[in-house]
Design a protein around this motif. Sequence first.
Motif, PDB file in Angstrom:
ATOM      1  N   SER A  87      98.833  74.227 -33.603  1.00 22.64           N
ATOM      2  CA  SER A  87      99.184  75.375 -34.433  1.00 22.64           C
ATOM      3  C   SER A  87     100.653  75.275 -34.842  1.00 22.64           C
ATOM      4  N   GLY A  88     100.931  75.629 -36.081  1.00 23.32           N
ATOM      5  CA  GLY A  88     102.299  75.608 -36.567  1.00 23.32           C
ATOM      6  C   GLY A  88     102.762  74.279 -37.122  1.00 23.32           C
ATOM      7  N   GLU A  89     101.889  73.280 -37.142  1.00 24.54           N
ATOM      8  CA  GLU A  89     102.284  71.963 -37.649  1.00 24.54           C
ATOM      9  C   GLU A  89     102.231  71.871 -39.167  1.00 24.54           C
ATOM     10  N   GLY A  90     101.595  72.842 -39.831  1.00 21.68           N
ATOM     11  CA  GLY A  90     101.582  72.832 -41.286  1.00 21.68           C
ATOM     12  C   GLY A  90     100.241  72.506 -41.913  1.00 21.68           C
ATOM     13  N   LYS A  91      99.159  72.624 -41.124  1.00 24.51           N
ATOM     14  CA  LYS A  91      97.832  72.296 -41.679  1.00 24.51           C
ATOM     15  C   LYS A  91      97.475  73.226 -42.837  1.00 24.51           C
ATOM     16  N   SER A  92      97.730  74.517 -42.687  1.00 21.22           N
ATOM     17  CA  SER A  92      97.411  75.463 -43.765  1.00 21.22           C
ATOM     18  C   SER A  92      98.257  75.187 -44.997  1.00 21.22           C
ATOM     19  N   THR A  93      99.504  74.819 -44.792  1.00 27.99           N
ATOM     20  CA  THR A  93     100.375  74.467 -45.918  1.00 27.99           C
ATOM     21  C   THR A  93      99.826  73.249 -46.646  1.00 27.99           C
ATOM     22  N   LEU A  94      99.409  72.253 -45.902  1.00 30.74           N
ATOM     23  CA  LEU A  94      98.840  71.037 -46.503  1.00 30.74           C
ATOM     24  C   LEU A  94      97.609  71.375 -47.331  1.00 30.74           C
ATOM     25  N   LEU A  95      96.724  72.206 -46.785  1.00 27.83           N
ATOM     26  CA  LEU A  95      95.518  72.571 -47.523  1.00 27.83           C
ATOM     27  C   LEU A  95      95.843  73.381 -48.766  1.00 27.83           C
ATOM     28  N   SER A  96      96.814  74.269 -48.675  1.00 31.10           N
ATOM     29  CA  SER A  96      97.192  75.077 -49.839  1.00 31.10           C
ATOM     30  C   SER A  96      97.742  74.212 -50.959  1.00 31.10           C
ATOM     31  N   ILE A  97      98.494  73.187 -50.591  1.00 28.06           N
ATOM     32  CA  ILE A  97      99.007  72.264 -51.610  1.00 28.06           C
ATOM     33  C   ILE A  97      97.869  71.431 -52.188  1.00 28.06           C
ATOM     34  N   ALA A  98      96.996  70.940 -51.329  1.00 28.30           N
ATOM     35  CA  ALA A  98      95.868  70.136 -51.804  1.00 28.30           C
ATOM     36  C   ALA A  98      94.986  70.923 -52.767  1.00 28.30           C
ATOM     37  N   GLY A  99      94.824  72.233 -52.498  1.00 27.35           N
ATOM     38  CA  GLY A  99      93.988  73.078 -53.336  1.00 27.35           C
ATOM     39  C   GLY A  99      94.704  73.722 -54.500  1.00 27.35           C
ATOM     40  N   LEU A 100      95.954  73.300 -54.752  1.00 28.26           N
ATOM     41  CA  LEU A 100      96.753  73.775 -55.892  1.00 28.26           C
ATOM     42  C   LEU A 100      97.107  75.250 -55.792  1.00 28.26           C
ATOM     43  N   LEU A 101      97.123  75.769 -54.570  1.00 30.39           N
ATOM     44  CA  LEU A 101      97.554  77.153 -54.361  1.00 30.39           C
ATOM     45  C   LEU A 101      99.052  77.241 -54.097  1.00 30.39           C
ATOM     46  N   LEU A 102      99.653  76.115 -53.755  1.00 30.00           N
ATOM     47  CA  LEU A 102     101.059  76.058 -53.396  1.00 30.00           C
ATOM     48  C   LEU A 102     101.645  74.789 -53.996  1.00 30.00           C
ATOM     49  N   THR A 103     102.860  74.894 -54.514  1.00 27.33           N
ATOM     50  CA  THR A 103     103.518  73.748 -55.143  1.00 27.33           C
ATOM     51  C   THR A 103     104.340  72.989 -54.108  1.00 27.33           C
ATOM     52  N   PRO A 104     104.182  71.667 -54.014  1.00 31.07           N
ATOM     53  CA  PRO A 104     104.985  70.912 -53.057  1.00 31.07           C
ATOM     54  C   PRO A 104     106.454  70.861 -53.475  1.00 31.07           C
ATOM     55  N   SER A 105     107.326  70.658 -52.503  1.00 27.80           N
ATOM     56  CA  SER A 105     108.742  70.475 -52.817  1.00 27.80           C
ATOM     57  C   SER A 105     108.975  69.135 -53.492  1.00 27.80           C
ATOM     58  N   ALA A 106     108.143  68.167 -53.157  1.00 23.95           N
ATOM     59  CA  ALA A 106     108.191  66.853 -53.785  1.00 23.95           C
ATOM     60  C   ALA A 106     106.828  66.196 -53.597  1.00 23.95           C
ATOM     61  N   GLY A 107     106.582  65.152 -54.385  1.00 23.72           N
ATOM     62  CA  GLY A 107     105.310  64.455 -54.293  1.00 23.72           C
ATOM     63  C   GLY A 107     104.332  64.914 -55.358  1.00 23.72           C
ATOM     64  N   THR A 108     103.162  64.289 -55.377  1.00 24.79           N
ATOM     65  CA  THR A 108     102.174  64.580 -56.410  1.00 24.79           C
ATOM     66  C   THR A 108     100.806  64.860 -55.798  1.00 24.79           C
ATOM     67  N   VAL A 109     100.056  65.690 -56.512  1.00 28.77           N
ATOM     68  CA  VAL A 109      98.670  65.975 -56.173  1.00 28.77           C
ATOM     69  C   VAL A 109      97.827  65.644 -57.399  1.00 28.77           C
ATOM     70  N   LEU A 110      96.884  64.735 -57.224  1.00 29.32           N
ATOM     71  CA  LEU A 110      95.979  64.374 -58.316  1.00 29.32           C
ATOM     72  C   LEU A 110      94.584  64.853 -57.972  1.00 29.32           C
ATOM     73  N   VAL A 111      93.983  65.559 -58.911  1.00 26.25           N
ATOM     74  CA  VAL A 111      92.637  66.092 -58.729  1.00 26.25           C
ATOM     75  C   VAL A 111      91.752  65.511 -59.820  1.00 26.25           C
ATOM     76  N   ASP A 112      90.780  64.731 -59.404  1.00 23.99           N
ATOM     77  CA  ASP A 112      89.866  64.087 -60.345  1.00 23.99           C
ATOM     78  C   ASP A 112      90.640  63.325 -61.415  1.00 23.99           C
ATOM     79  N   GLY A 113      91.725  62.676 -60.986  1.00 27.73           N
ATOM     80  CA  GLY A 113      92.539  61.857 -61.875  1.00 27.73           C
ATOM     81  C   GLY A 113      93.622  62.593 -62.629  1.00 27.73           C
ATOM     82  N   THR A 114      93.700  63.909 -62.498  1.00 27.19           N
ATOM     83  CA  THR A 114      94.690  64.705 -63.216  1.00 27.19           C
ATOM     84  C   THR A 114      95.875  65.015 -62.307  1.00 27.19           C
ATOM     85  N   ASP A 115      97.077  64.705 -62.787  1.00 26.58           N
ATOM     86  CA  ASP A 115      98.307  65.008 -62.050  1.00 26.58           C
ATOM     87  C   ASP A 115      98.625  66.489 -62.245  1.00 26.58           C
ATOM     88  N   ALA A 116      98.493  67.267 -61.182  1.00 25.97           N
ATOM     89  CA  ALA A 116      98.673  68.718 -61.291  1.00 25.97           C
ATOM     90  C   ALA A 116     100.082  69.098 -61.724  1.00 25.97           C
TER      91      ALA A 116
END
Length: 243
Positions: free
Chosen positions: A48-77
């Motif tokens: 708990s507290g390691e950031g799993k929910s944060t990781l999922l929120s970024i993966a699901g485009l609910l939260l913007t990362p401070s850096a890095g990229t998220v691609l969904v079905d080939g689209t750079d969010a």
Amino acid sequence: MGVDVVPSRGDGLLRLRKVMKEYDGETILAGCDLDVGAGESVAVVGASGEGKSTLLSIAGLLLTPSAGTVLVDGTDASRLSDQGLSALRARAFGFVFQHTQLVGSLRAIDNILVPACFGGADMAAAAERAAALIELLGLSHRANHFPHQLSVGQKRRVALARAMVLSPLAIVADEPTNDLDSASAGIVEEALLGYADEGHAVLVATHDMALARSASRAVRLRDGRLAPAGDAELEEGARRCSR
């Protein structure tokens, strides 16, 4: 640099590259790479507290990362407008949150249909799909009950049906079996893994080692970094949880 994670074995529906997240100068994610392919279920484990929910929120485009990229079905969010981002999120993802967030004034079947009320979905098709999910998840006798009339497990299954009703490309589920009895947890697990088997992507954060072992693969989040979670680690986690 983040630790390389075993790449997906299917089409890369969801790809995270060097994703970082900081809050008030504190690093939560320190350069995470993760692929989740079509037909895969990936479990993220960690304390708990390691950031799993944060990781999922970024993966699901609910939260913007401070850096890095998220691609969904080939689209750079990161290249999308707010409107484009919302459209991609609605098309690509179904969400199961730790707190089910059901609408108290709606019956179970109507809660499931909430996503279909937005974006011009075919309501007749959605209603047929909802009825099938109600049966699949063992909720037929609760379809017309309000959330306050449902058990924790029943609420969680309604939330899962809501996430699946529009058949999104991916399901993102945060502790979907938390606080459930073994029977309810088994129903949720079977539905999630079955959804992946149908050719979708499933990303789950969980303390449930049985679910983690049943997923296509598991990764561990520790000190902001991802690494593959081996069978021995999952077995040890299961023993700790059973004590």
